[in-house]
Design a protein around this motif. Structure first.
Motif, PDB file in Angstrom:
ATOM      1  N   ASN A 131       0.987  -1.134   0.003  1.00  0.00           N
ATOM      2  CA  ASN A 131       0.118   0.217  -0.161  1.00  0.00           C
ATOM      3  C   ASN A 131       0.562   1.237   0.056  1.00  0.00           C
ATOM      4  OD1 ASN A 131      -2.275  -1.655   0.188  1.00  0.00           O
ATOM      5  ND2 ASN A 131      -1.762  -1.879   2.107  1.00  0.00           N
ATOM      6  N   VAL A 132       1.073   1.764  -1.118  1.00  0.00           N
ATOM      7  CA  VAL A 132       1.065   3.911  -1.205  1.00  0.00           C
ATOM      8  C   VAL A 132       0.678   4.634  -1.063  1.00  0.00           C
ATOM      9  CG1 VAL A 132       2.690   5.220  -2.328  1.00  0.00           C
ATOM     10  CG2 VAL A 132       3.006   2.558  -2.459  1.00  0.00           C
ATOM     11  N   ASN A 133       0.827   5.194   0.435  1.00  0.00           N
ATOM     12  CA  ASN A 133       0.256   6.097   0.981  1.00  0.00           C
ATOM     13  C   ASN A 133      -0.123   7.375  -0.595  1.00  0.00           C
ATOM     14  OD1 ASN A 133      -1.586   5.237   3.418  1.00  0.00           O
ATOM     15  ND2 ASN A 133       0.571   5.078   4.078  1.00  0.00           N
ATOM     16  N   PRO A 134      -1.534   7.832  -0.005  1.00  0.00           N
ATOM     17  CA  PRO A 134      -2.072   9.535  -0.876  1.00  0.00           C
ATOM     18  C   PRO A 134      -0.726  10.356  -0.610  1.00  0.00           C
ATOM     19  CG  PRO A 134      -3.635   8.460   0.419  1.00  0.00           C
ATOM     20  CD  PRO A 134      -2.609   7.523   0.978  1.00  0.00           C
ATOM     21  N   ALA A 135      -0.408  11.173  -1.417  1.00  0.00           N
ATOM     22  CA  ALA A 135       0.344  11.765  -1.827  1.00  0.00           C
ATOM     23  C   ALA A 135       0.245  12.897  -2.343  1.00  0.00           C
ATOM     24  CB  ALA A 135       2.175  11.019  -2.431  1.00  0.00           C
ATOM     25  N   ILE A 136       0.400  14.733  -2.005  1.00  0.00           N
ATOM     26  CA  ILE A 136       0.169  15.618  -2.483  1.00  0.00           C
ATOM     27  C   ILE A 136       1.911  17.022  -2.411  1.00  0.00           C
ATOM     28  CG2 ILE A 136      -0.391  18.057  -2.525  1.00  0.00           C
ATOM     29  CD1 ILE A 136      -2.726  15.902  -1.190  1.00  0.00           C
ATOM     30  N   VAL A 137       2.135  16.885  -3.693  1.00  0.00           N
ATOM     31  CA  VAL A 137       3.311  16.734  -4.293  1.00  0.00           C
ATOM     32  C   VAL A 137       3.240  18.936  -4.285  1.00  0.00           C
ATOM     33  CG1 VAL A 137       5.696  17.652  -5.472  1.00  0.00           C
ATOM     34  CG2 VAL A 137       4.904  15.500  -4.906  1.00  0.00           C
ATOM     35  N   LYS A 138       3.843  19.553  -3.784  1.00  0.00           N
ATOM     36  CA  LYS A 138       3.512  21.212  -3.886  1.00  0.00           C
ATOM     37  C   LYS A 138       4.813  21.893  -3.912  1.00  0.00           C
ATOM     38  CE  LYS A 138      -0.760  21.678  -1.350  1.00  0.00           C
ATOM     39  NZ  LYS A 138      -0.973  22.695   0.344  1.00  0.00           N
ATOM     40  N   GLU A 139       4.001  23.336  -4.852  1.00  0.00           N
ATOM     41  CA  GLU A 139       5.878  24.049  -5.867  1.00  0.00           C
ATOM     42  C   GLU A 139       5.641  25.713  -5.786  1.00  0.00           C
ATOM     43  OE1 GLU A 139       7.375  23.186  -9.316  1.00  0.00           O
ATOM     44  OE2 GLU A 139       8.748  20.728  -8.802  1.00  0.00           O
ATOM     45  N   ASN A 140       5.803  25.953  -4.826  1.00  0.00           N
ATOM     46  CA  ASN A 140       5.050  27.762  -3.637  1.00  0.00           C
ATOM     47  C   ASN A 140       4.244  27.968  -3.723  1.00  0.00           C
ATOM     48  OD1 ASN A 140       7.961  28.149  -5.464  1.00  0.00           O
ATOM     49  ND2 ASN A 140       7.305  28.494  -7.639  1.00  0.00           N
TER      50      ASN A 140
END
Length: 270
Positions: A131-140
Motif C-alpha cells: 500500500n502506497v499512501n496518498p501523496a501531494i506534491v506542492k511547489e510555491n
C-alpha cells in the motif's frame, strides 16, 4: 529456531538474486543488519543507486523488515494464516537527512510512504500486499502532483520470480490548474512467466479509462480511454516482445472531425 534459520537464508538468497537481476540498472541492495530472535527477526536492508541522478534524488534508502516466524499467524488484517514467515516492510525515514524527512512528512501528510505485508509459504511462494499512501506534491504553494494512493497485491515464486500481480491506482492529477493530466483510476495486471537477465517474460495489461488532458488551447479537457498491453515470450534463443498502445472514445471539444480512436503497435525481436 529452524524457521528463523530458513528465513535468514531466504533474505540473503533473495538479495543475491535481486542484485543479479538489477546489475545493469545501477541499483543494488545491501544487508545492513539481521537480528534473529526466538519468535521473529528484524532485517534492515539498504537500496543504493549507482546512477548519479538517482543517487542525488533518493540517496541510500534504508528498508526495515519486521519478520514473524511461522507456522501460524494471527491478526495483521488477514485473520489466521500459515507459512514460513510473515513480513512487515517499511521505509526507515529516521536515517534520512532532516530536510528529506520533512519533505516526506509534507508529501504524505504524516503517513509512512508505503507499507508492505508478505507471507512466505512453505512451497517457495510469497503472497504480498503493498500500500502506497496518498501523496501531494506542492511547489510555491501550488499542488503540482497528487495521487490518491496505490495498492498492489500478488503471488510470486521466491526462486524464479514467476507469479501474478494486480495493481490499482487512485486518481492522479499532474500539472498546474491551467495545464494538467488527470487519470481518474488505473488498473494493471501482470502475469510473469520468467526472467531473462532484467527482461520479464509474460504479459502486462494496463487500463486507464477517461484520461483527461487540459491545455491552454482547449476550452475543455480532451478525454480518452487508454490501454497498454505487452507480451514478451522466449522462442529458442530469442526474446520476442509485442507492445500495443490504444486510445478509445477520444473526445476533443472544438475539433468535431478529430479521431475517435487511435492505436500503435510495435513488434521487437532480439
Amino acid at each position: 529456531w529452524y524457521i528463523g534459520q530458513q528465513t535468514e537464508t531466504l533474505v540473503k538468497d533473495q538479495m543475491a538474486k535481486s542484485n543479479e537481476l538489477l546489475a545493469k540498472s545501477g541499483v543494488k541492495q545491501e544487508l545492513v543488519s539481521y537480528e534473529k530472535g526466538l519468535t521473529g527477526s528484524k532485517a534492515i536492508t539498504k537500496i543504493k543507486f549507482d546512477n548519479p541522478m538517482l543517487a542525488e534524488s533518493f540517496g541510500d534508502l534504508q528498508i526495515v523488515n519486521e519478520i514473524q516466524n511461522g507456522p501460524i499467524f494471527f491478526g495483521g488484517g488477514s485473520g489466521i494464516s500459515t507459512g514460513l514467515s510473515r513480513w512487515r516492510t517499511t521505509l526507515d525515514t529516521q536515517v534520512l537527512p532532516a530536510e528529506t524527512q520533512q519533505k516526506i512528512k509534507e508529501i504524505f501528510e504524516g503517513r509512512p510512504p508505503f507499507e508492505a505485508s508478505t507471507i512466505v509459504g512453505f512451497g517457495n511462494t510469497a503472497s504480498y500486499v503493498i500500500n502506497v499512501n496518498p501523496a501531494i506534491v506542492k511547489e510555491n504553494g501550488e499542488t503540482v502532483l497528487s495521487v490518491a494512493g496505490v495498492t498492489a497485491e500478488g503471488v510470486s515464486d521466491t526462486q524464479d520470480f514467476t507469479g501474478t500481480m494486480h495493481l490499482q491506482m487512485g486518481k492522479l492529477v499532474a500539472g498546474s490548474a491551467a495545464e494538467n493530466l488527470t487519470i481518474p483510476a488505473l488498473d494493471a495486471k501482470a502475469d510473469v512467466k520468467g526472467m531473462i537477465a532484467t527482461q520479464m517474460l509474460g504479459t502486462v495489461d494496463i487500463k486507464a479509462p477517461q484520461v483527461a488532458i487540459q491545455t491552454a488551447g482547449l476550452p475543455e479537457p480532451a478525454t480518452f480511454d487508454a490501454s497498454i498491453q505487452t507480451d514478451t515470450q522466449q522462442q529458442n534463443n530469442d526474446v520476442n516482445s509485442k507492445l500495443a498502445l490504444k486510445a478509445d472514445n477520444i473526445n476533443i471539444k472544438g475539433l468535431p472531425n478529430s479521431l475517435t480512436s487511435a492505436s500503435y503497435t510495435v513488434d521487437m525481436q532480439g
